[in-house]
Design an enzyme around this catalytic site. Structure first.
Site, PDB file in Angstrom:
ATOM      1  N   ALA A  77       0.678  -1.758  -0.626  1.00 34.19           N
ATOM      2  CA  ALA A  77      -0.250  -0.054   0.155  1.00 34.19           C
ATOM      3  C   ALA A  77       0.731   1.191  -0.273  1.00 34.19           C
ATOM      4  O   ALA A  77       0.728   2.238   0.572  1.00 34.19           O
ATOM      5  CB  ALA A  77      -0.406  -0.641   1.289  1.00 34.19           C
ATOM      6  N   LEU A  78       2.060   1.099  -0.996  1.00 37.41           N
ATOM      7  CA  LEU A  78       2.932   1.985  -1.422  1.00 37.41           C
ATOM      8  C   LEU A  78       2.497   3.576  -0.858  1.00 37.41           C
ATOM      9  O   LEU A  78       1.745   4.467  -1.708  1.00 37.41           O
ATOM     10  CB  LEU A  78       4.006   1.520  -2.261  1.00 37.41           C
ATOM     11  CG  LEU A  78       4.234   0.480  -1.992  1.00 37.41           C
ATOM     12  CD1 LEU A  78       5.516   0.629  -2.966  1.00 37.41           C
ATOM     13  CD2 LEU A  78       5.055   0.370  -0.937  1.00 37.41           C
ATOM     14  N   HIS A  79       3.029   4.752  -0.367  1.00 34.80           N
ATOM     15  CA  HIS A  79       2.576   5.718  -0.923  1.00 34.80           C
ATOM     16  C   HIS A  79       4.388   6.812  -0.448  1.00 34.80           C
ATOM     17  O   HIS A  79       5.334   6.081  -1.154  1.00 34.80           O
ATOM     18  CB  HIS A  79       2.060   6.414  -0.007  1.00 34.80           C
ATOM     19  CG  HIS A  79       3.331   6.605   1.759  1.00 34.80           C
ATOM     20  ND1 HIS A  79       3.618   6.406   2.120  1.00 34.80           N
ATOM     21  CD2 HIS A  79       2.082   4.643   2.804  1.00 34.80           C
ATOM     22  CE1 HIS A  79       4.637   6.189   3.298  1.00 34.80           C
ATOM     23  NE2 HIS A  79       3.123   5.306   3.768  1.00 34.80           N
TER      24      HIS A  79
ATOM     25  N   GLY B 143       6.034   8.151   1.155  1.00 36.32           N
ATOM     26  CA  GLY B 143       7.263   7.946   2.650  1.00 36.32           C
ATOM     27  C   GLY B 143       8.144   6.514   1.825  1.00 36.32           C
ATOM     28  O   GLY B 143       9.333   6.707   2.024  1.00 36.32           O
ATOM     29  N   HIS B 144       7.328   5.234   1.581  1.00 38.39           N
ATOM     30  CA  HIS B 144       8.358   4.526   1.176  1.00 38.39           C
ATOM     31  C   HIS B 144       8.748   4.959  -0.365  1.00 38.39           C
ATOM     32  O   HIS B 144      10.033   4.299  -0.418  1.00 38.39           O
ATOM     33  CB  HIS B 144       7.244   3.412   0.555  1.00 38.39           C
ATOM     34  CG  HIS B 144       6.240   3.018   1.655  1.00 38.39           C
ATOM     35  ND1 HIS B 144       5.090   3.133   1.464  1.00 38.39           N
ATOM     36  CD2 HIS B 144       6.311   2.045   2.613  1.00 38.39           C
ATOM     37  CE1 HIS B 144       4.064   2.099   2.954  1.00 38.39           C
ATOM     38  NE2 HIS B 144       5.002   1.837   3.592  1.00 38.39           N
TER      39      HIS B 144
ATOM     40  N   ASP C 275       8.575   5.151  12.252  1.00 44.33           N
ATOM     41  CA  ASP C 275       8.671   3.977  13.247  1.00 44.33           C
ATOM     42  C   ASP C 275       8.918   3.614  13.841  1.00 44.33           C
ATOM     43  O   ASP C 275      10.180   3.202  13.613  1.00 44.33           O
ATOM     44  CB  ASP C 275       7.979   3.043  12.152  1.00 44.33           C
ATOM     45  CG  ASP C 275       7.070   2.881  11.490  1.00 44.33           C
ATOM     46  OD1 ASP C 275       5.740   1.783  12.330  1.00 44.33           O
ATOM     47  OD2 ASP C 275       6.874   3.093  10.411  1.00 44.33           O
TER      48      ASP C 275
ATOM     49  N   VAL D  61       7.748  11.708   5.591  1.00 44.56           N
ATOM     50  CA  VAL D  61       7.390  12.605   4.672  1.00 44.56           C
ATOM     51  C   VAL D  61       6.100  12.608   5.147  1.00 44.56           C
ATOM     52  O   VAL D  61       4.905  11.822   5.453  1.00 44.56           O
ATOM     53  CB  VAL D  61       7.593  11.525   3.736  1.00 44.56           C
ATOM     54  CG1 VAL D  61       6.600  11.935   2.730  1.00 44.56           C
ATOM     55  CG2 VAL D  61       9.000  10.790   2.854  1.00 44.56           C
TER      56      VAL D  61
ATOM     57  N   ARG E 234      -1.958   3.517   5.884  1.00 43.90           N
ATOM     58  CA  ARG E 234      -3.531   3.263   7.091  1.00 43.90           C
ATOM     59  C   ARG E 234      -4.241   4.027   6.876  1.00 43.90           C
ATOM     60  O   ARG E 234      -5.706   4.400   6.699  1.00 43.90           O
ATOM     61  CB  ARG E 234      -4.014   3.230   8.332  1.00 43.90           C
ATOM     62  CG  ARG E 234      -2.382   1.874   9.058  1.00 43.90           C
ATOM     63  CD  ARG E 234      -3.107   1.589  10.948  1.00 43.90           C
ATOM     64  NE  ARG E 234      -2.863  -0.396  10.951  1.00 43.90           N
ATOM     65  CZ  ARG E 234      -1.416  -0.219  11.238  1.00 43.90           C
ATOM     66  NH1 ARG E 234      -0.261   0.699  11.035  1.00 43.90           N
ATOM     67  NH2 ARG E 234      -2.107  -1.479  11.300  1.00 43.90           N
TER      68      ARG E 234
HETATM   69  P1  AMP Z   1       5.117   0.106   6.383  1.00 47.94           P
HETATM   70  O1  AMP Z   1       5.344  -0.609   5.147  1.00 47.94           O
HETATM   71  O2  AMP Z   1       4.098   0.438   7.000  1.00 47.94           O
HETATM   72  O3  AMP Z   1       6.049  -1.495   7.186  1.00 47.94           O
HETATM   73  O4  AMP Z   1       5.853   1.042   6.295  1.00 47.94           O
HETATM   74  C1  AMP Z   1       7.819  -0.036   5.869  1.00 47.94           C
HETATM   75  C2  AMP Z   1       8.789   1.691   5.898  1.00 47.94           C
HETATM   76  O5  AMP Z   1       8.404   2.554   5.296  1.00 47.94           O
HETATM   77  C3  AMP Z   1       9.211   1.564   7.232  1.00 47.94           C
HETATM   78  O6  AMP Z   1      10.449   1.914   7.563  1.00 47.94           O
HETATM   79  C4  AMP Z   1       8.362   2.752   8.098  1.00 47.94           C
HETATM   80  O7  AMP Z   1       8.989   3.373   9.024  1.00 47.94           O
HETATM   81  C5  AMP Z   1       8.388   3.676   6.564  1.00 47.94           C
HETATM   82  N1  AMP Z   1       7.000   5.198   6.255  1.00 47.94           N
HETATM   83  C6  AMP Z   1       6.228   4.125   6.450  1.00 47.94           C
HETATM   84  N2  AMP Z   1       5.703   6.241   6.588  1.00 47.94           N
HETATM   85  C7  AMP Z   1       6.090   6.711   6.219  1.00 47.94           C
HETATM   86  C8  AMP Z   1       6.271   8.616   6.291  1.00 47.94           C
HETATM   87  N3  AMP Z   1       5.621   8.634   6.242  1.00 47.94           N
HETATM   88  N4  AMP Z   1       7.996   9.048   6.038  1.00 47.94           N
HETATM   89  C9  AMP Z   1       9.468   7.908   5.851  1.00 47.94           C
HETATM   90  N5  AMP Z   1       8.968   6.491   6.175  1.00 47.94           N
HETATM   91  C10 AMP Z   1       8.142   5.994   6.685  1.00 47.94           C
END
Ligand code: AMP
Length: 282
Positions: free
Chosen positions: A32-34, A36-37, A152, A179, A190
């Protein structure tokens, strides 16, 4: 971009790259990439690493079955986004591929207080699940460098301890800045589950953290901790699960400002049935 579904396929690509002396840059995600990823992927690409992004919704880190069921899954859109941003290889395995039934991939690690406070306290078993999946993925991908978001914050501390205890700090762990949406809300997979009312109110989380950080010189720690919770709850339907200000290195909750040590304010908020986290430097 290569798409690998199995551990064997991925290992073949990795060993081919290593034979050609290419270093591996790894970004673990739950999809569910955005943006931030994508910022993490961009960091890997800027360093000219062979970029591997994993997409795996890890069941063992969810302490709430409903949260796991409702976790957004947008695989085709994720692949497109990764391709557009020059990802070299995406690893999107099944649960059976990561956790073959006959094997046990649990890890015994000593995190001290780091996995027992804040997220650890409110999501029992969460960091044990994170540590075991990240170790499993590190062992498969064998990265030289791995990228994690500061969003995180506590997870990053757990990964740094994992790197020290299991890999003797062999991997380079790169923390990447949070981000945000233009209104300040930290990007999160989410966020798409927020109702329109909750989406309107959610930016108050960061606005309040930001204001609190600016108030720091005039107020003591206890006062600011209370002020953050009251401000958010008085002006919205958001419910603060916890807010704490901790030492950035030890994660111990602080009671007084210390000029030499950095502090981080960490928050978890329920926006209807969606749980959001954020943090800010104090
Ligand atoms: P997730 O898919 O939520 O497990 O996140 C995967 C990676 O992306 C983790 O290292 C998160 O900390 C990072 N991440 C998620 N959201 C953000 C964001 N808004 N800004 C920077 N990194 C993010």
């Amino acid at each position: 971009m290569e798409l690998c579904r199995t551990v064997d396929e991925l290992k073949q690509h990795i060993s081919h790259q290593k034979k050609h002396h290419r270093q591996i840059g790894f970004v673990p995600t739950m999809g569910a990439l955005h943006n931030g990823h994508i910022s993490l992927l961009n960091c890997a690409n800027q360093r000219k690493l062979y970029s591997v992004v994993s997409i795996f919704v890890n069941p063992t880190q969810f302490n709430n079955a409903d949260d796991l069921k409702k976790y957004p899954r947008t695989e085709q859109a994720d692949f497109q986004m990764l391709e557009q941003h020059h990802c070299n290889c995406v690893f999107a395995p099944t649960v059976e591929e990561i956790y073959p039934p006959e094997k046990n991939f649990g890890v015994e690690l000593e995190f001290g207080i780091v996995d027992k406070i804040m997220e650890g306290k409110h999501r029992p078993g969460h960091f044990a699940g994170v540590a075991s999946v990240v170790k499993r993925l590190f062992d498969i991908v064998t990265p030289d460098v791995s990228f994690f978001g500061q969003k995180d914050f506590q997870q990053l501390a757990v990964i740094q301890l994992l790197n020290k205890q299991i890999y003797n700090n062999r991997l380079e762990i790169v923390p990447c800045a949070i981000v945000r949406e233009p209104d300040g809300l930290a990007m999160s997979s989410r966020n798409v589950r927020l109702s329109s009312q909750m989406r309107m109110q959610a930016p108050l989380i960061y606005q309040t953290l930001h204001e609190a950080a600016q108030k720091k010189p005039m107020h003591d720690v206890q006062h600011l901790k209370k002020w953050v919770v009251q401000t958010i709850e008085q002006h919205s339907d958001l419910k603060v699960e916890y807010f704490d200000i901790v030492d950035a290195l030890t994660l111990v909750s602080i009671t007084h400002w210390n000029v030499t040590n950095k502090a981080v304010g960490c928050i978890a908020v329920h926006a209807g049935d969606v749980r959001l986290i954020d943090n800010i430097n104090f």
